[in-house]
Motif scaffolding. Structure first.
Motif, short mmCIF file in Angstrom:
data_model
loop_
_atom_site.label_atom_id
_atom_site.label_comp_id
_atom_site.label_asym_id
_atom_site.label_seq_id
_atom_site.Cartn_x
_atom_site.Cartn_y
_atom_site.Cartn_z
N UNK A 48 -22.20 46.10 82.50
CA UNK A 48 -21.07 45.94 83.42
C UNK A 48 -20.21 44.76 83.00
N UNK A 49 -18.92 44.98 82.90
CA UNK A 49 -18.01 43.92 82.54
C UNK A 49 -17.64 43.12 83.79
N UNK A 50 -17.76 41.80 83.69
CA UNK A 50 -17.31 40.97 84.81
C UNK A 50 -17.09 39.53 84.40
N UNK A 51 -16.15 38.90 85.08
CA UNK A 51 -15.94 37.46 84.94
C UNK A 51 -16.54 36.83 86.18
N UNK A 52 -17.41 35.86 86.00
CA UNK A 52 -18.08 35.23 87.13
C UNK A 52 -17.31 33.97 87.53
N UNK A 53 -16.94 33.90 88.81
CA UNK A 53 -16.08 32.82 89.27
C UNK A 53 -16.87 31.57 89.65
N UNK A 54 -16.56 30.47 88.96
CA UNK A 54 -17.23 29.19 89.21
C UNK A 54 -16.42 28.36 90.20
N UNK A 55 -15.10 28.29 89.97
CA UNK A 55 -14.17 27.64 90.91
C UNK A 55 -12.96 28.56 91.02
N UNK A 56 -11.97 28.16 91.81
CA UNK A 56 -10.76 28.97 91.93
C UNK A 56 -10.10 29.24 90.60
N UNK A 57 -10.21 28.28 89.69
CA UNK A 57 -9.49 28.39 88.42
C UNK A 57 -10.41 28.48 87.21
N UNK A 58 -11.71 28.71 87.43
CA UNK A 58 -12.64 28.75 86.30
C UNK A 58 -13.63 29.91 86.41
N UNK A 95 -11.90 41.73 77.62
CA UNK A 95 -11.33 42.87 78.34
C UNK A 95 -9.96 42.50 78.91
N UNK A 96 -8.92 43.07 78.30
CA UNK A 96 -7.54 42.78 78.75
C UNK A 96 -7.39 43.04 80.25
N UNK A 97 -8.02 44.13 80.69
CA UNK A 97 -7.90 44.53 82.09
C UNK A 97 -8.47 43.47 83.02
N UNK A 98 -9.67 42.97 82.67
CA UNK A 98 -10.30 41.94 83.50
C UNK A 98 -9.48 40.66 83.51
N UNK A 99 -8.97 40.27 82.33
CA UNK A 99 -8.19 39.04 82.24
C UNK A 99 -6.93 39.13 83.11
N UNK A 100 -6.29 40.30 83.08
CA UNK A 100 -5.09 40.48 83.91
C UNK A 100 -5.45 40.48 85.39
N UNK A 101 -6.52 41.20 85.70
CA UNK A 101 -6.97 41.31 87.09
C UNK A 101 -7.24 39.93 87.69
N UNK A 102 -7.84 39.03 86.91
CA UNK A 102 -8.18 37.69 87.41
C UNK A 102 -7.12 36.65 87.06
#
Length: 148
Positions: free
Chosen positions: A1-11, A21-28
């Motif tokens: 599963x592709x995901x970016x895990x959020x540590x802070x609002x900006x990290x 993943x271009x899609x994930x980067x745009x989404x976040x």
């Protein structure tokens, strides 16, 4: 599963597959990618890129990159951007950089910073060499704060 895990609002922290993943980067709305590896690719989109060429090896010097990475994340956040820090598996190198950032710019202790990143991404596990570099960094940050 592709995901970016959020540590802070900006990290965010993630593995290389998710970070590319271009899609994930745009989404976040990610604007800066910090690649803490020698072999992993960068995403091809129009994001700012910073490469820290180290292997996941306890003898590697990640310490000398802590300030530069932490300040880059902070600067990006200050102008409304968001950063993702990644390495191959999103476990050791990227986690170490995120922890260093939290200690420097959020004033967290090493233990609290590890807990914060672990909450975002439970698989993190900085190698013993990186942990001792973080302990050294914690002492240096304490000394710096004492002087300021």
């Amino acid at each position: 599963m592709l995901q970016l895990c959020q540590v802070t609002n900006a990290l965010f922290i993630s593995n290389a597959r998710s970070a590319c993943s271009e899609q994930l980067l745009q989404q976040e709305a990610v604007t800066l990618c910090i690649n803490v590896s020698k072999q992993q690719p960068f995403p091809s989109g129009g994001v700012a890129k910073l490469q820290i060429p180290v292997y996941d090896d306890p003898s590697e010097d990640l310490y000398s990159h802590f300030d530069r990475c932490a300040d880059a994340i902070q600067k990006e956040a200050g102008r409304g951007g968001r950063s993702v820090v990644y390495c191959k598996n999103g476990r050791s190198r990227s986690a170490t950089i995120c922890i260093a950032y939290l200690m420097k710019h959020r004033g967290l202790t090493l233990a609290d910073a590890i807990q914060r990143v672990k909450t975002a991404r439970h698989v993190i596990d900085p190698n013993p060499g990186f942990l001792s570099q973080l302990q050294r960094y914690e002492a240096v940050l304490k000394a710096r704060r004492g002087r300021s």
